[in-house]
Design an enzyme around this catalytic site. Structure first.
Site, PDB file in Angstrom:
ATOM      1  N   ARG A  61      36.143  42.115  48.924  1.00 53.52           N
ATOM      2  CA  ARG A  61      36.196  42.537  47.533  1.00 53.52           C
ATOM      3  C   ARG A  61      36.230  44.058  47.409  1.00 53.52           C
ATOM      4  NH1 ARG A  61      33.907  37.874  44.870  1.00 53.52           N
ATOM      5  NH2 ARG A  61      33.966  38.102  42.620  1.00 53.52           N
ATOM      6  N   LYS A 110      40.860  31.234  41.818  1.00 49.57           N
ATOM      7  CA  LYS A 110      40.814  31.331  43.295  1.00 49.57           C
ATOM      8  C   LYS A 110      40.129  30.095  43.883  1.00 49.57           C
ATOM      9  CE  LYS A 110      38.396  35.211  43.390  1.00 49.57           C
ATOM     10  NZ  LYS A 110      38.250  35.537  41.975  1.00 49.57           N
ATOM     11  N   ARG A 138      27.622  29.159  34.414  1.00 48.40           N
ATOM     12  CA  ARG A 138      27.087  30.215  35.275  1.00 48.40           C
ATOM     13  C   ARG A 138      26.474  31.329  34.427  1.00 48.40           C
ATOM     14  NH1 ARG A 138      31.744  31.747  39.524  1.00 48.40           N
ATOM     15  NH2 ARG A 138      30.956  33.817  39.017  1.00 48.40           N
ATOM     16  N   ARG A 161      32.676  42.385  35.086  1.00 50.52           N
ATOM     17  CA  ARG A 161      33.235  41.935  36.378  1.00 50.52           C
ATOM     18  C   ARG A 161      34.718  42.276  36.466  1.00 50.52           C
ATOM     19  NH1 ARG A 161      31.424  36.234  35.542  1.00 50.52           N
ATOM     20  NH2 ARG A 161      32.895  35.632  37.155  1.00 50.52           N
TER      21      ARG A 161
END
Ligand SMILES: Nc1ncnc2c1ncn2[C@@H]1O[C@H](COP(=O)(O)OP(=O)(O)O)[C@@H](O)[C@H]1O
Length: 291
Positions: A148, A71, A226, A237
């Site tokens: 989301r 994205k 990250r 996730r």
């Protein structure tokens, strides 16, 4: 059909209506859980942008898709091409976490575990970013990472009209590899990916090849990962995406705004196809070299 989609998209409001006050006051009370929209079973086709929309920067787009799908990469490329800001709520959150306040240490735990932060926090960050952009004369936006949840989508729908939602899709085993391969240069902030994907076609499913996106030599020693890009957290996730964010696809599908895009491979194969799907293939050639 055309009349319905025109009606939907002609109601695009200027970004100035999407102010901090406006978004924040749109937050429903915690007790109100009845956000089921009047779903109907037929699906409208999304309206891809006519050139006038792009020239006037009447672009209010959303990128949906699982963690690792790209994205950020494609939203940022489109933002450079069209000249509207790319606003990623994950980036806004990471900026907030970099400032050491008591709020940021709480949020940091939530993000590290792969959970979603509260609507209040994310909407406050987004509203501040939009207000700051508005003050600088920004127009339009490409949102990445928001909405989301269906609740977030309803709040957004209540304050402005989203023109188009691009749903990027990639098989789940590749998503995991791509998340684990992500690297960020701590100096220039560039995003890279060291994962090399090469999956053969089998059982009627097409193969997929995605070359790594390697950093230049001067970034090599400054690469960071990250903290939420570990195997356990990425799987969590993905689970949360399927549970909380997948219904957002349906939210926009039934409103005729969802453009499904299956990534055929890495950036060299996918970018031209995405431009084609958005009717932007020629637009790229017509822009001045600096755009
Ligand atoms: N709209 C949102 N609502 C709640 N939490 C969010 C939202 N956007 C980002 N986050 C938080 O930031 C984290 C990182 O988001 P993001 O950078 O978009 O990563 P990815 O798409 O790779 O999962 C998420 O796992 C979540 O904790």
């Amino acid at each position: 059909m055309a009349a319905i989609t025109r009606h939907l998209t002609n109601r695009t409001y200027p970004i100035s209506s999407l102010t901090r006050r406006c978004l924040s006051s749109a937050l429903p009370s915690e007790t109100n859980n009845s956000h089921a929209p009047p779903y109907s079973s037929f699906h409208l086709k999304p309206r891809v942008p006519p050139p006038e929309d792009l020239k006037n920067k009447h672009v209010q787009w959303v990128f949906l898709g699982c963690p690792g799908v790209g994205k950020g990469t494609y939203a940022s490329r489109l933002s450079n091409l069209i000249g509207v800001p790319h606003i990623a709520t994950g980036d806004l959150l990471r900026e907030q976490l970099a400032s050491s306040t008591s709020l940021s240490s709480q949020l940091s735990e939530t993000v590290k575990q792969g959970q979603l932060v509260s609507d209040e926090v994310i909407i406050s960050l987004l509203s501040k970013r939009l207000t700051a952009g508005e003050a600088k004369g920004e127009s339009g936006f490409i949102l990445d990472g928001f909405p989301r949840t269906v609740k977030q989508a309803e709040i957004l729908e209540g304050v402005t009209e989203i023109d188009l939602v691009i749903n990027l899709k990639l098989r789940e085993d590749v998503l995991l590899e791509k998340c684990l391969g992500r690297r960020i240069c701590s100096q220039c902030g560039g995003n890279f990916n060291v994962a090399s994907i090469n999956i053969n076609a089998e059982n009627g499913n097409p193969g997929i090849i995605m070359a790594p996106l390697l950093p230049p030599a001067n970034c090599m020693s400054k690469l960071t990962t990250r903290s939420d890009d570990t195997e356990v957290v990425v799987k969590e996730r993905l689970r949360i995406y399927n549970e909380m964010s997948r219904p957002v696809e349906e939210f926009y599908r039934i409103r005729g705004k969802l453009l499904e895009f299956d990534l055929p491979g890495g950036i060299p194969e996918s970018w031209p196809k995405l431009l084609q799907a958005l009717n932007l293939y020629d637009y790229e050639d017509k822009q001045p070299a600096t755009a």
